[in-house]
Design a protein around this motif. Structure first.
Motif, PDB file in Angstrom:
ATOM      1  N   ASN A 136     -70.994   2.650 -28.567  1.00  0.00           N
ATOM      2  CA  ASN A 136     -71.487   1.893 -27.416  1.00  0.00           C
ATOM      3  C   ASN A 136     -70.423   0.919 -26.928  1.00  0.00           C
ATOM      4  OD1 ASN A 136     -72.865  -0.806 -26.393  1.00  0.00           O
ATOM      5  ND2 ASN A 136     -74.267   0.859 -25.913  1.00  0.00           N
ATOM      6  N   GLN A 137     -69.725   0.276 -27.863  1.00  0.00           N
ATOM      7  CA  GLN A 137     -68.655  -0.646 -27.480  1.00  0.00           C
ATOM      8  C   GLN A 137     -67.557   0.087 -26.718  1.00  0.00           C
ATOM      9  OE1 GLN A 137     -67.723  -2.147 -31.416  1.00  0.00           O
ATOM     10  NE2 GLN A 137     -68.862  -4.034 -31.049  1.00  0.00           N
ATOM     11  N   ALA A 138     -67.206   1.278 -27.183  1.00  0.00           N
ATOM     12  CA  ALA A 138     -66.179   2.064 -26.495  1.00  0.00           C
ATOM     13  C   ALA A 138     -66.673   2.533 -25.135  1.00  0.00           C
ATOM     14  CB  ALA A 138     -65.772   3.258 -27.364  1.00  0.00           C
ATOM     15  N   ASP A 139     -67.951   2.888 -25.039  1.00  0.00           N
ATOM     16  CA  ASP A 139     -68.530   3.298 -23.756  1.00  0.00           C
ATOM     17  C   ASP A 139     -68.515   2.155 -22.751  1.00  0.00           C
ATOM     18  OD1 ASP A 139     -69.032   5.967 -24.201  1.00  0.00           O
ATOM     19  OD2 ASP A 139     -71.145   5.692 -24.729  1.00  0.00           O
ATOM     20  N   GLN A 140     -68.884   0.955 -23.196  1.00  0.00           N
ATOM     21  CA  GLN A 140     -68.909  -0.193 -22.288  1.00  0.00           C
ATOM     22  C   GLN A 140     -67.513  -0.504 -21.775  1.00  0.00           C
ATOM     23  OE1 GLN A 140     -71.695  -2.090 -21.064  1.00  0.00           O
ATOM     24  NE2 GLN A 140     -69.971  -2.526 -19.700  1.00  0.00           N
ATOM     25  N   PHE A 141     -66.532  -0.433 -22.668  1.00  0.00           N
ATOM     26  CA  PHE A 141     -65.143  -0.647 -22.269  1.00  0.00           C
ATOM     27  C   PHE A 141     -64.727   0.414 -21.244  1.00  0.00           C
ATOM     28  CE2 PHE A 141     -60.597  -0.258 -22.459  1.00  0.00           C
ATOM     29  CZ  PHE A 141     -60.125  -1.535 -22.707  1.00  0.00           C
ATOM     30  N   ALA A 142     -65.102   1.667 -21.523  1.00  0.00           N
ATOM     31  CA  ALA A 142     -64.751   2.773 -20.623  1.00  0.00           C
ATOM     32  C   ALA A 142     -65.365   2.566 -19.244  1.00  0.00           C
ATOM     33  CB  ALA A 142     -65.207   4.098 -21.221  1.00  0.00           C
ATOM     34  N   SER A 143     -66.626   2.142 -19.204  1.00  0.00           N
ATOM     35  CA  SER A 143     -67.294   1.900 -17.933  1.00  0.00           C
ATOM     36  C   SER A 143     -66.572   0.806 -17.138  1.00  0.00           C
ATOM     37  CB  SER A 143     -68.751   1.500 -18.171  1.00  0.00           C
ATOM     38  OG  SER A 143     -69.407   1.198 -16.957  1.00  0.00           O
ATOM     39  N   ASP A 144     -66.172  -0.261 -17.822  1.00  0.00           N
ATOM     40  CA  ASP A 144     -65.449  -1.344 -17.156  1.00  0.00           C
ATOM     41  C   ASP A 144     -64.074  -0.891 -16.683  1.00  0.00           C
ATOM     42  OD1 ASP A 144     -67.554  -3.076 -17.649  1.00  0.00           O
ATOM     43  OD2 ASP A 144     -66.674  -3.862 -19.494  1.00  0.00           O
ATOM     44  N   LEU A 145     -63.503   0.098 -17.356  1.00  0.00           N
ATOM     45  CA  LEU A 145     -62.165   0.564 -16.999  1.00  0.00           C
ATOM     46  C   LEU A 145     -62.201   1.513 -15.800  1.00  0.00           C
ATOM     47  CD1 LEU A 145     -59.234   0.221 -18.021  1.00  0.00           C
ATOM     48  CD2 LEU A 145     -59.556   2.301 -19.390  1.00  0.00           C
ATOM     49  N   VAL A 146     -63.157   2.430 -15.786  1.00  0.00           N
ATOM     50  CA  VAL A 146     -63.199   3.412 -14.691  1.00  0.00           C
ATOM     51  C   VAL A 146     -64.044   2.953 -13.506  1.00  0.00           C
ATOM     52  CG1 VAL A 146     -62.765   5.353 -16.243  1.00  0.00           C
ATOM     53  CG2 VAL A 146     -65.123   4.713 -15.725  1.00  0.00           C
ATOM     54  N   LEU A 147     -64.945   2.000 -13.746  1.00  0.00           N
ATOM     55  CA  LEU A 147     -65.798   1.444 -12.679  1.00  0.00           C
ATOM     56  C   LEU A 147     -65.777  -0.087 -12.765  1.00  0.00           C
ATOM     57  CD1 LEU A 147     -68.812   3.894 -13.077  1.00  0.00           C
ATOM     58  CD2 LEU A 147     -67.497   3.620 -10.950  1.00  0.00           C
ATOM     59  N   PRO A 148     -64.627  -0.695 -12.622  1.00  0.00           N
ATOM     60  CA  PRO A 148     -64.537  -2.151 -12.779  1.00  0.00           C
ATOM     61  C   PRO A 148     -65.359  -2.885 -11.725  1.00  0.00           C
ATOM     62  CG  PRO A 148     -62.525  -1.289 -11.797  1.00  0.00           C
ATOM     63  CD  PRO A 148     -63.324  -0.099 -12.234  1.00  0.00           C
ATOM     64  N   ASP A 149     -65.979  -3.972 -12.136  1.00  0.00           N
ATOM     65  CA  ASP A 149     -66.856  -4.711 -11.228  1.00  0.00           C
ATOM     66  C   ASP A 149     -66.146  -5.151  -9.958  1.00  0.00           C
ATOM     67  OD1 ASP A 149     -69.099  -4.483 -12.782  1.00  0.00           O
ATOM     68  OD2 ASP A 149     -68.922  -6.458 -13.721  1.00  0.00           O
ATOM     69  N   PHE A 150     -64.886  -5.564 -10.056  1.00  0.00           N
ATOM     70  CA  PHE A 150     -64.216  -6.105  -8.874  1.00  0.00           C
ATOM     71  C   PHE A 150     -63.958  -5.042  -7.810  1.00  0.00           C
ATOM     72  CE2 PHE A 150     -60.623  -4.785 -11.474  1.00  0.00           C
ATOM     73  CZ  PHE A 150     -59.675  -4.323 -10.562  1.00  0.00           C
ATOM     74  N   LEU A 151     -64.041  -3.769  -8.190  1.00  0.00           N
ATOM     75  CA  LEU A 151     -63.938  -2.683  -7.219  1.00  0.00           C
ATOM     76  C   LEU A 151     -65.296  -2.048  -6.920  1.00  0.00           C
ATOM     77  CD1 LEU A 151     -60.711  -0.875  -8.493  1.00  0.00           C
ATOM     78  CD2 LEU A 151     -60.925  -2.432  -6.556  1.00  0.00           C
ATOM     79  N   PHE A 152     -66.172  -2.022  -7.914  1.00  0.00           N
ATOM     80  CA  PHE A 152     -67.473  -1.359  -7.774  1.00  0.00           C
ATOM     81  C   PHE A 152     -68.456  -2.195  -6.948  1.00  0.00           C
ATOM     82  CE2 PHE A 152     -71.801  -0.514  -9.340  1.00  0.00           C
ATOM     83  CZ  PHE A 152     -71.882   0.853  -9.124  1.00  0.00           C
ATOM     84  N   LYS A 153     -68.556  -3.484  -7.240  1.00  0.00           N
ATOM     85  CA  LYS A 153     -69.572  -4.313  -6.587  1.00  0.00           C
ATOM     86  C   LYS A 153     -69.412  -4.397  -5.070  1.00  0.00           C
ATOM     87  CE  LYS A 153     -71.208  -7.081 -10.447  1.00  0.00           C
ATOM     88  NZ  LYS A 153     -71.404  -8.447 -11.004  1.00  0.00           N
ATOM     89  N   PRO A 154     -68.177  -4.519  -4.553  1.00  0.00           N
ATOM     90  CA  PRO A 154     -68.065  -4.548  -3.084  1.00  0.00           C
ATOM     91  C   PRO A 154     -68.589  -3.289  -2.414  1.00  0.00           C
ATOM     92  CG  PRO A 154     -66.049  -5.348  -4.086  1.00  0.00           C
ATOM     93  CD  PRO A 154     -66.878  -4.774  -5.194  1.00  0.00           C
ATOM     94  N   ARG A 155     -68.595  -2.171  -3.139  1.00  0.00           N
ATOM     95  CA  ARG A 155     -69.107  -0.926  -2.567  1.00  0.00           C
ATOM     96  C   ARG A 155     -70.614  -0.847  -2.657  1.00  0.00           C
ATOM     97  NH1 ARG A 155     -64.069  -0.739  -3.800  1.00  0.00           N
ATOM     98  NH2 ARG A 155     -62.610   0.802  -2.949  1.00  0.00           N
ATOM     99  N   ILE A 156     -71.159  -1.282  -3.786  1.00  0.00           N
ATOM    100  CA  ILE A 156     -72.606  -1.134  -3.956  1.00  0.00           C
ATOM    101  C   ILE A 156     -73.388  -2.143  -3.110  1.00  0.00           C
ATOM    102  CG2 ILE A 156     -72.901  -2.647  -5.965  1.00  0.00           C
ATOM    103  CD1 ILE A 156     -74.827  -0.529  -7.086  1.00  0.00           C
ATOM    104  N   VAL A 157     -72.810  -3.307  -2.828  1.00  0.00           N
ATOM    105  CA  VAL A 157     -73.546  -4.290  -2.018  1.00  0.00           C
ATOM    106  C   VAL A 157     -73.673  -3.829  -0.566  1.00  0.00           C
ATOM    107  CG1 VAL A 157     -72.898  -6.249  -3.466  1.00  0.00           C
ATOM    108  CG2 VAL A 157     -71.454  -5.629  -1.516  1.00  0.00           C
TER     109      VAL A 157
END
Length: 254
Positions: free
Chosen positions: A105-126
């Motif tokens: 789970n720790q590796a998955d969370q890191f992976a999610s942050d790496l391929v879908l980082p908040d600073f790039l993802f959030k501007p799209r989802i809002v």
């Protein structure tokens, strides 16, 4: 101001500012890990390395989005569990059923942050006016990740009152709901025959191109649930599983 997570800090330090710049092989190399691809029979990926250098091996027979998340997952192990030899199967990578403290789970969370980082993802989802599979798939294509990874990130963003649920033919495998949703909205263990997911999984029905309304009691079981309707979109996953996006009404949050 929110804390910058380790994976995002790596991206910032490398000067990455767009999804197209997230070159995972190059990122791994910058961190001391070389990535190679070859057929693996039992594993999706593995990492071998002491403390300074490592070799990440990824199953070349997997689809591109799976390979990509596998690389990010192993980089996560390199960050969190350096010095260990780890072999990761299909159920180890991208499996939300793992507990919070589980190394996978720790590796998955890191992976999610790496391929879908908040600073790039959030501007799209809002910018999304409505949470549909079509809209989330546009984001998934841009970031070159799976629909499942994108939906889970969307849930965690807490932008919409959504729940993502995975079932096989026997039971619910896992679910995740947006933090804004009260805890009594807990998906049923069984897959109700009134749900569209039931038809997709058991009758081979095609997925809907847009969310469809269904009684909330097809998905949840608490007093008064029959007063509500939810919107559902379901699609089939490999290994006889179905993934469902549920959109709750605003009045369900009060």
């Amino acid at each position: 101001m929110s804390t910058i997570r380790p994976a995002e800090r790596i991206l910032f330090e490398l000067g990455i500012r767009s999804p197209q710049d997230i070159d995972l092989d190059a990122i791994a190399w910058s961190l001391g890990a070389a990535v190679n691809y070859r057929p693996l029979e039992k594993w999706e990926a593995m990492i071998v390395g002491p403390s300074r250098r490592a070799i990440i091996t990824v199953n070349s027979n997997s689809i591109p989005t799976r390979r990509r998340f596998s690389v990010a997952h192993e980089i996560g192990h390199w960050h969190h569990h350096r010095g260990r030899v780890l072999f990761c199967g299909a159920r180890d990578i991208g499996n939300p059923a793992h507990g919070t403290l589980d190394p996978e789970n720790q590796a998955d969370q890191f992976a999610s942050d790496l391929v879908l980082p908040d600073f790039l993802f959030k501007p799209r989802i809002v910018k999304l006016k409505r949470p549909t599979l079509a809209h989330f798939r546009e984001i998934a294509d841009e970031f070159r990740v799976s629909d499942t990874a994108t939906l889970l990130k969307a849930v965690d963003s807490d932008q919409f009152p959504i729940v993502v649920v995975c079932h096989n033919k026997e039971r619910r495998r896992w679910f995740r709901r947006a933090p804004m949703i009260p805890g009594w909205w807990f998906p049923r263990e069984d897959l109700d025959h009134e749900s569209f997911a039931f038809d997709v999984l058991f009758a081979g029905a095609s997925e809907s191109s847009y969310p469809q309304k269904v009684g909330a009691d097809a998905w949840f079981d608490f007093r008064g649930v029959d007063r509500f309707e939810v919107q559902e979109q379901s699609f089939r996953l490999p290994n006889d599983e179905v993934l469902t996006l549920l959109i709750l009404p605003d009045e369900a949050l009060g």
